[in-house]
Structure formats: structure tokens, C-alpha cells
Design an enzyme around this catalytic site. Structure first.
Site, PDB file in Angstrom:
ATOM      1  CD  GLN A  27      39.437  40.528  28.516  1.00  0.00           C
ATOM      2  OE1 GLN A  27      39.106  41.322  27.608  1.00  0.00           O
ATOM      3  NE2 GLN A  27      39.609  39.161  28.575  1.00  0.00           N
ATOM      4  CG  ASP A  49      32.627  40.390  47.371  1.00  0.00           C
ATOM      5  OD1 ASP A  49      32.189  39.862  48.276  1.00  0.00           O
ATOM      6  OD2 ASP A  49      32.525  40.165  46.222  1.00  0.00           O
ATOM      7  CE1 TYR A  54      31.970  37.357  40.759  1.00  0.00           C
ATOM      8  CE2 TYR A  54      33.279  38.580  42.115  1.00  0.00           C
ATOM      9  CZ  TYR A  54      32.103  38.174  41.828  1.00  0.00           C
ATOM     10  OH  TYR A  54      30.869  38.003  42.503  1.00  0.00           O
TER      11      TYR A  54
END
Length: 256
Positions: A27, A49, A54
Site C-alpha cells: 500500500q 510488470d 497485486y
């Protein structure tokens, strides 16, 4: 920065890329994400990437650098089921929905490479998942299809005619894929992206790992300790070098 050709895709990519897992899983603040990505793009790095899994990373990348879409090769991953999407894991339904959602989140009309995110070998061999990526490619939503995973599964995937790119683990503590995958990838001109290229910084004390990565890196920490390596034993002067340089050099030196 030098570039390398990513297998038969013809894409010219920098040897180093940005792996976006931490910006979602830890975060990271959006301003910091934008600063880091723009700094790297300005320096010539052109690979980003990410993955649907995620959490928050696709949105963050879209907000940070979508206006510079022509400056980078965009890679994402799909296949898992999500509460807000239809379809079971690895089904054509969920893969199609995940790609459509990724395009919106990343604020782009195409993704350069979309990878199946570590599906098991039995699932891959059924063909439905890679077939869904092939349809997305035909529709212009992705440019190339591929597979992310390790060991026998990634070696099998690298021989599939629809797979143009694979992503796998190669590091000082992950050496199996050097012998099992890389020869297959070279024989089929498949592009290889390396995940965990510095072995999750396994030489650092496990307490120094942040958040999610404390458990994630534990196996690598244990492997590194069991190997009993040290810079002097490798004939490397510790003064100008450190394990990050050595580990990255090891990975980048592998043929293919």
C-alpha cells in the site's frame, strides 16, 4: 540503458524492469509510486510488470504513468477468481473479465504481455486458459500471451506455440529453471522475464523484511543460510560490492 529483444515478440526491453507487487501489497503512497515510476522511465527502464492479484497496483500504475504509455512495455497477469468478477479460476470467463478490467485500471487500450499467473500444469494442459489469452490477442486487447510459474509447468508452457513469454524464478537460491526452462525457451525463442532476481534479498535478516515479505522471503532466507555463501569465499572484495550486485549479476548472466 541497453535493451534486449524479448524472444520472438520483437519487443525491445531494458534488462531491468519494475515489479509492481510491493506497491499493491505494501500500500505505497500514490505520490511516491508516481515519482519512482517516472524516475525509472526517465532513466531508460521500460518494463513494468504487474498482476491482477497485486491489489491496487494496476490502478496505481494507470494513474501514475498512463500518459507515458508509449514509453514502456506493460506486462500483467491473470487467471485467479475475484469476488467482483464472473467465472471460476482459470476459466475463459474470468480471464476475459480480468483483461477488460485491467485495461480500464491501467488506462490503456492494450497490454503488451498477459501471463497466466502460475496455474498448475494440469490446468494449463487443458488448454482453456491459454485459449482465452489467444482470443484476447486476436481481439487486440493483448499483444502476446504467456505463462508465469516455475519448474515442470513453466518448461512445458515454454514449448506451447501460443506462449511467447514466460516469467520464472532464477536467482542464486532458485537455480532449477536454469537447467529445465532456459534451454526450452531458447529452442522456441520464448522471451524470459525473471521474478525474484535477487532472491528476495535473502541475505538480509528476516526481521528487516517489510510486512507481507517477512513470511514470503522466509524460505529464501533459509536457503541462503544453508548455502553458507560469503563474498570472500567467492573471491569478491566486499568493499566495492554487495550481495545485491552479486545476485543480480548472477541472474543477468544466464544465457537467455
Amino acid at each position: 540503458m541497453e535493451t534486449r529483444t524479448l524472444g520472438r515478440t520483437g519487443l525491445k526491453v531494458s534488462p531491468l524492469g519494475f515489479g509492481a507487487a510491493p506497491i499493491g501489497l505494501l500500500q505505497i503512497d500514490q505520490d511516491r509510486i508516481a515519482a519512482i515510476l517516472n524516475l525509472l522511465l526517465d532513466a531508460g527502464m521500460n518494463v513494468i510488470d504487474t498482476a491482477a492479484g497485486y491489489a491496487g497496483s494496476e490502478e496505481a500504475i494507470g494513474m501514475a504513468v498512463s500518459k507515458r504509455r508509449g514509453d514502456f512495455v506493460l506486462i500483467s497477469k491473470c487467471g485467479q477468481a475475484f469476488d467482483d468478477l464472473p467465472g471460476e479460476a482459470w476459466s475463459p470467463t474470468v480471464i476475459g473479465a480480468t483483461i477488460d478490467r485491467a485495461l480500464k485500471r491501467l488506462r490503456t487500450d492494450h497490454i503488451d504481455v498477459m501471463l497466466l499467473h502460475s496455474c498448475d500444469l494440469e490446468t494449463f494442459n487443458r488448454g482453456e486458459a491459454i485459449g482465452a489469452l489467444a482470443r484476447a490477442r486476436q481481439q487486440g486487447k493483448i499483444r502476446f500471451a504467456g505463462y508465469s510459474g516455475d519448474n515442470e509447468a513453466v518448461a512445458v508452457a515454454a514449448a506451447h506455440p501460443e506462449v511467447a513469454v514466460v516469467e520464472t524464478s532464477i536467482s542464486i537460491t532458485d537455480q532449477m529453471n536454469i537447467d529445465t526452462l532456459l534451454p526450452v525457451a531458447r529452442a522456441n525463442n520464448v522471451g524470459v522475464i525473471v521474478k525474484r532476481p535477487i532472491a528476495n534479498a535473502a541475505w538480509r535478516p528476516i526481521e528487516a523484511q517489510v510486512g507481507f515479505y517477512q513470511d514470503y522471503a522466509r524460505a529464501y532466507h533459509e536457503r541462503f543460510a544453508a548455502m553458507g555463501l560469503n563474498l570472500n569465499a567467492l573471491g569478491i572484495d566486499p568493499a566495492p560490492a554487495d550481495w545485491t550486485q552479486v545476485a543480480l549479476g548472477f541472474t543477468l548472466a544466464q544465457p537467455g
